[in-house]
Design an enzyme around this catalytic site. Structure first.
Site, PDB file in Angstrom:
ATOM      1  N   GLY A   1      -5.001   3.828  -3.882  1.00  0.00           N
ATOM      2  CA  GLY A   1      -6.241   4.429  -4.345  1.00  0.00           C
ATOM      3  C   GLY A   1      -6.063   5.846  -4.844  1.00  0.00           C
TER       4      GLY A   1
ATOM      5  CG  ASP B   1      -1.780   1.180   1.364  1.00  0.00           C
ATOM      6  OD1 ASP B   1      -2.309   1.620   0.326  1.00  0.00           O
ATOM      7  OD2 ASP B   1      -1.939   1.698   2.480  1.00  0.00           O
ATOM      8  CE  LYS B   2       0.014   7.452  -2.337  1.00  0.00           C
ATOM      9  NZ  LYS B   2       0.199   8.414  -1.222  1.00  0.00           N
TER      10      LYS B   2
ATOM     11  NE  ARG C   1      -8.216   8.490  -8.907  1.00  0.00           N
ATOM     12  CZ  ARG C   1      -8.398   9.456  -8.019  1.00  0.00           C
ATOM     13  NH1 ARG C   1      -8.537   9.146  -6.743  1.00  0.00           N
ATOM     14  NH2 ARG C   1      -8.428  10.719  -8.377  1.00  0.00           N
TER      15      ARG C   1
ATOM     16  CG  PHE D   1     -15.309   8.495   3.187  1.00  0.00           C
ATOM     17  CD1 PHE D   1     -15.014   9.292   2.100  1.00  0.00           C
ATOM     18  CD2 PHE D   1     -14.735   7.224   3.247  1.00  0.00           C
ATOM     19  CE1 PHE D   1     -14.184   8.848   1.093  1.00  0.00           C
ATOM     20  CE2 PHE D   1     -13.902   6.771   2.251  1.00  0.00           C
ATOM     21  CZ  PHE D   1     -13.625   7.590   1.170  1.00  0.00           C
TER      22      PHE D   1
END
Length: 1240
Positions: A768, A413-414, A863, A621
């Protein structure tokens, strides 16, 4: 006590099972039934709050543990042989003696299991006896009880700083706004406070809640492990339904904070609580090495059967060759002798019993002990300890440590994994005007000890050298500075952390913002022009920053005693670092969030005036909408105002496109300018958010509110209905502006990624974020390099995706086929968005995508959703047959972590969801480097060599018995005493290989970190190869031949007895096996010396004692005083020396020749270990600089000739032509000098 028929008990049990299996549960208060027997309790079918995590009971421990241990086939095998030894016609040993090895192994395992279960029992007892307060109708007050006494339907009162005993539906709190703040760090690791709200309309006896007045029915879903969702409604006596969700549920294990007391109704208890349903215990995975080991065990079984078959045939032939019946063949009681064929058949099973040690009985237990030792050293590595969070590496899966040394693909993941997840407010755009916040940038640079010059991309002149050519041949200008050059000088030194604080996202870097002067002036003008009406887009923008969030405000002097994270004695508790950064940014401009209740939000304006907004709804959200909204009633204008913030692409769609016809000219300009600024932010690597406003009419609000309440009260499809109600309101929004927030790289991330790639590991980043942001971070962390050919793939439909893959693969194949590119590796990196990735992973395109991905040095997926992350990992792991590792820090990474062979969780700012689902947890991404390159290499190498040695040891020893059969008529006789044979494997030679597997170091940690290429030795087949196993087997056969026949020839034609012949064989075998291990040990320590010498000393002490006291232990032959006599004979010492040297000479010569003629990389690395540390460090630096500048031919795709510019249809009939594609997709190839197309 009344008697109940068994039939009635069965019926009641079935009714209980049906009640527990229902999708909806109806619960009522227990108070009217207090004191009645259990059969008359309305909630009797649901479990109590007492928990039991133990596997065994005192009475059933032995049978249950035996049942567990017999799941291992090896134990069944050895027990079966021990039972077989009780049959007189096939027994090889004394029956009781044959049981000793398996009994010892299973007893040790049982003791280990009993100790672990006893610790679980102690933990359960401590939890079950924790105090709590339960309301008693008889006593008319809350009585002190224990957690184990809580039942579904009880009313429990929890005080501040107490842990919640069960899942409670919140009915009342001491807070005037019916709010209860809870800390869920025990559950998800997040230290920020979560706000829970008591159900409205149920408590009519304020300020004190009277449980006896509660006569409603609570209807809720059946238990599940989802910590973020809960479906429930309360049906009043008048049939009115009041809906409730997770915002009204207090979870077991959470702590009440900043609230004097709270009262809740127990809906789930004990093992049905969400915390217990999430407590799955340690995960079990089978390592790659274990799978190989099981195959080799099968080979050993085949080898054992072959040797037994030889023994059976040999015994038959020997009996057939006898001229008569010898006197030592004793007939049975009827005077009958078995035929040679039947005797041979029986001898097959006797040989299995005799040679059973060929299958290493203690191997599995030894592997478990070795892994426990390896995990101990990993957990206590000070280099992977984080003093700021007081956290260290945690190993949650105890049986895959060796897999750390074989990883070929890493999926990361980032946000929060490569970056710190510390959001720093950098710039914003309001009503189409960009405000760069230069003073704030200078402050941040000073904090970091950098040069104060700030590279602000908006102030740069266009760079004409950077162009983009898409497949249709058009050129696109690029007005931004080369971000790779920007990041090359952007290697930040990590900001030293301030004093420790419990408040999440509260460091100085995150909380302090220097306002932009121009924006301050504009804001001042807006205030003066708007007057008291407060109608101005600039004011609305900062109001949106202040109130469009879920930030909880508490006083710093509250019960939790947390240090203040803001001035004015306020402490902000945010659920995400983005929200905290925006609230602090608004505060820097004078918009201070003072209080938040379920019904209102209080904001102080720059003028000092305080406004109290009535909070009508919070649209939280979700990953589908990618936005959140708050609906408030303006205190001045009395308008219904919807403030929305979210991802740029989600918000812009709600405005229409920037050039939508329905927008006015001014709105068009604002949307277009803001989109331009968003693109700039993304190219600088900033996280972007858009903010909008919408005035809702009173009529629309009233109709929408009815639909919203209906959705909240629903049980079926509640999430879909709630989301639909939010989407219904979030339309025709007016754009206010956008923000750019920086998420900084963690310390040493670029160095870690470079080291992992040099170690032969392909690194994929799945994020994402939008493509521009991800690419920028990719260059900053050196996932993408300056010399890389970066392929950017994006398309809108499958037809175009097919052509895109075909075009790219054709260029890659053309490059590989070019003779000028021999011995060169194309430095290709792939960037692909989520939409294109979905199409590329479909069955007909999957193979082409994987072929392209294999040619790439790194892959960056943008994304992507959590589901896509896990799917990518599964496809790569299953199709490419490679070892994969996934690393992440948030709940959205859990699926990816669980899909990989090895899952690593980072205990960062997003809680502990990833850690709880992982196999290993670390505190920073940089620790992955040592975890893999050092501990992974050591664990795999040690365990692989130890397993091979175990097989060698057992085969070498058992073959002594096999060779002896050729001289005893294959009668299954042993020339070594049975007890000494048992002691040999259980005590004399068991500890050295275990210590070898725990402590051996083939190469030091410094060299493994300095030369990451050494990690490649464990990838693929690695150390534990098919050939290595069989070479060891052949060596074992050779050594057994030498150890048997040299003493045999020495004692030939002598009058020694069988045990006098076997004792030197046993001693020689001990020396040979231990010295063989000495050759394999790479790093000697005092522990190795103690274990080796201790094993030899134990052998002689035990054997001398046994020979001295065992007078009639094994009639008719006994080993009495045999070793004492042997040690008085010089022949014994001569045999031990000569035989051991001859047995080990081939292996020693093999090592010498291999290390002299073709030294392995690991051997060359060991030469570095012998150097002085300073000289070694200098050598590594020089070698790395030479390696980096040795002129490796850079890979470049040559421009194809005109003859190759034909349509793709000529090559791939199903592919569309270039003219068919139009401008619906782009395939950009970025190089250090230009960006150009891939031609087909």
């Amino acid at each position: 006590m009344t008697w109940t028929s068994p039939l009635e008990l069965v019926r009641d049990a079935l009714r209980g099972q049906r009640a527990r299996d229902k999708d909806l549960r109806s619960l009522v208060s227990n108070l009217p039934y207090e004191g009645l027997e259990k059969g008359k309790q309305p909630n009797r079918y649901f479990p109590g709050n007492a928990i039991k995590t133990t596997k065994y009971s005192l009475l059933l421990f032995i049978p249950v543990n035996l049942f567990e241990q017999f799941h291992r086939l090896a134990n069944i095998y050895f027990v079966g042989l021990a039972i077989l030894n009780f049959i007189p016609v096939v027994n090889a040993f004394q029956p009781e003696v044959a049981l000793i090895p398996i009994c010892v192994i299973m007893s040790l395992t049982a003791l280990k299991d009993a100790w672990e279960d006893f610790r679980r029992y102690q933990s359960d007892r401590k939890l079950n006896n924790m105090p709590c307060f339960i309301y008693s109708r008889r006593e008319k007050q809350y009585m002190g009880r224990h957690w184990k006494d809580v039942q579904v339907g009880d009313f429990v009162k929890v005080f501040c700083n107490e842990i919640i005993p069960a899942d409670l539906l919140l009915l009342h709190t001491s807070d005037t706004n019916s709010v209860c703040l809870v800390e869920m760090s025990n559950l998800d690791g997040e230290t920020n406070l979560k706000q829970r709200r008591a159900m409205s309309g149920l408590c009519n006896t304020d300020p004190e809640f009277e449980p006896e007045s509660f006569n409603s029915i609570v209807v809720c879903e059946k238990p599940n492990n989802n910590l973020n969702h809960f479906k429930c409604f309360v049906e009043k006596p008048d049939k009115e339904k009041v809906g409730a969700g997770i915002e009204s549920l207090l979870l077991r294990g959470c702590t009440v904070r900043n609230t004097d007391h709270a009262v809740g109704f127990v809906v789930f208890a004990g093992h049905e609580t969400k915390s217990m349903l999430n407590n799955n215990g340690p995960r079990y995975k089978r390592s790659k090495l274990e799978r190989k080991l099981n195959i080799d065990v099968i080979f050993c079984v085949i080898l054992l059967f072959a040797m037994c078959l030889v023994g059976a045939v040999g015994h038959y032939s020997w009996l057939q060759a006898l001229p008569g019946v010898p006197p030592y063949l004793v007939p049975d009681s009827s005077g009958h002798l078995n035929s040679p064929s039947l005797s041979g058949f029986y001898m097959f099973f006797t040989m299995i019993i005799l040679l059973q040690v060929l299958i290493p009985i203690s191997l599995y237990l030894s592997i478990e002990l070795v892994k426990i030792g390896q995990i101990f050293f990993i957990n206590n590595d000070v280099d992977m300890y984080d003093p700021d969070t007081n956290s260290r590496v945690q190993c949650k899966s105890l049986n895959i440590t060796e897999d750390l040394g074989q990883i070929e693909y890493i999926f990361s993941d980032k946000t929060g994994t490569l970056t710190e997840n510390k959001m720093v407010y950098r710039r914003c755009s309001v009503m189409g005007t960009e405000y760069p916040h230069k003073d704030n940038a200078i402050r941040l640079a000073v904090l970091e000890g950098e040069e104060t010059e700030e590279d602000v991309i908006f102030d740069q002149k266009p760079q004409p050298t950077k162009t983009t050519r898409s497949l249709d041949g058009s050129l696109e200008g690029n007005n931004f500075v080369d971000t790779r050059q920007h990041h090359r000088g952007r290697r930040r030194r990590k900001l030293s952390r301030s004093a420790s604080t419990d408040v999440a996202f509260s460091s100085e870097l995150e909380t302090e913002v220097v306002p932009d002067r121009m924006l301050l002036q504009q804001l001042s003008r807006a205030q003066s022009s708007s007057g008291s009406g407060m109608i101005d887009p600039y004011l609305d923008f900062f109001l949106a920053l202040t109130i469009c969030n879920t930030v909880v405000v508490s006083m710093a002097t509250a019960q939790r005693q947390r240090p203040a994270a803001a001035s004015d004695n306020l402490s902000y508790e945010a659920e995400s670092p983005d929200e905290a950064a925006l609230v602090h940014a608004a505060k820097a401009y004078g918009f201070i969030l003072l209080a938040r209740t379920p019904d209102s939000v209080t904001v102080r304006l720059p003028s000092g005036k305080e406004l109290v907004f009535e909070l009508l709804a919070t649209l939280t959200f979700d990953s589908t909408r990618k936005r959140m909204s708050v609906l408030v009633r303006h205190p001045i204008t009395k308008e219904y105002v919807l403030y929305t913030k979210g991802a740029d692409y989600a918000i812009m769609e709600l405005l229409g496109t920037p050039y939508a016809e329905r927008l006015s000219g001014n709105q068009k300009n604002i949307a277009a300018d803001t989109q331009h600024h968003l693109d700039c932010y993304a190219k600088e690597g900033l996280r972007t958010l858009c903010f909008t406003k919408k005035v809702v009419s009173e009529k629309l609000y009233e109709s929408w509110s009815v639909n919203r309440q209906r959705a909240l009260a629903a049980i079926e499809n509640r999430e879909e209905l709630v989301m639909d109600s939010a989407v219904e309101l979030e339309t025709n929004l007016s754009l206010l502006g956008a923000t750019g927030i920086e998420d900084r790289l963690q310390e040493s991330v670029p160095d870690t990624i470079v080291a992992l790639r040099e170690a032969g590991i392909q690194v994929w980043v799945l994020t994402g974020d939008k493509t521009e942001t991800a690419v920028n971070i990719g260059y900053a962390c050196r996932l993408l390099e300056e010399e890389d050919l970066v392929i950017n793939m994006s398309c809108k439909n499958k037809l175009l995706c097919t052509s895109l893959l075909d075009c790219t693969l054709e260029e890659v194949r053309r490059y590989s086929a070019d003779p000028r590119n021999v011995d060169t590796t194309p430095d290709i990196s792939l960037v692909i968005d989520g939409r294109t990735l979905t199409m590329a992973l479909e069955s007909d395109l999957r193979d082409r995508f994987l072929e392209l991905a294999k040619c790439c040095r790194s892959v960056l997926c943008c994304r992507v959703t959590p589901l896509q992350k896990s799917r990518v990992v599964k496809v790569v792991r299953e199709k490419l047959k490679v070892m994969t590792l996934a690393v992440g820090d948030g709940a959205n990474d859990v699926n990816m972590i669980q899909a990989a062979d090895v899952g690593v969780g980072i205990s960062g700012q997003e809680g502990m969801q990833a850690v709880m689902a992982s196999d290993f947890s670390i505190s920073h991404f940089k620790h992955l480097r040592k975890l893999l390159l050092v501990h992974g290499h050591w664990c795999y190498t040690r365990l692989a060599n130890m397993i091979i040695y175990f097989f060698y040891k057992n085969v070498a020893y058992v073959n002594l018995l096999f060779w002896y059969q050729f001289f005893c008529g294959f009668s299954g006789t042993a020339m070594i005493d049975y007890w000494l044979m048992i002691f040999f494997n259980l005590f004399f030679t068991s500890l050295p290989p275990i210590m070898f597997g725990i402590m051996d170091k083939d190469v030091s940690a410094e060299v493994l970190l300095g030369v990451p290429e050494l990690y490649r030795t464990g990838q693929g087949a690695g150390e534990y190869k098919f050939s290595t196993f069989w070479v060891s087997m052949l060596d074992a056969f050779y050594q057994s031949l030498v150890c048997f026949f040299i003493p045999y020839l020495a004692y030939k034609d002598s009058d020694i007895d069988v045990f006098t012949f076997g004792t030197p064989l046993n001693t020689i075998s001990l020396f040979t096996i231990l010295l063989h291990l000495s050759i394999e040990i790479k790093a000697w320590t005092w522990v190795h010396w103690v274990v080796m010498l201790g094993s030899v000393a134990m052998y002689f002490i035990v054997t001398l004692a046994y020979s001295g006291i065992c007078i009639t232990c094994n009639p008719p032959s006994n080993p009495y005083w045999i070793l004492q006599s042997q040690m008085a004979d010089p022949m014994f010492y001569l045999l031990c020396i000569i035989t051991t040297v001859v047995a080990l000479l081939p292996r020693y010569m093999f090592h010498v020749l291999r290390n002299s003629i073709a030294p392995s990389p690991l051997l060359q690395a060991r030469q570095l270990d012998r150097m002085d540390p300073c000289a070694r460090e200098q050598w590594i630096k020089e070698w790395r600089s030479f390696r980096g500048s040795r002129g490796v031919k850079c890979s470049r795709f040559s421009t194809p000739s005109s003859s190759n510019l034909e349509s793709p249809v000529d090559i791939y009939p199903q592919s569309p032509t270039v003219s068919d594609m139009g401008d619906e997709f782009t395939l950009n190839v970025l190089t250090d000098s230009c960006e150009r197309t891939l031609h087909t």
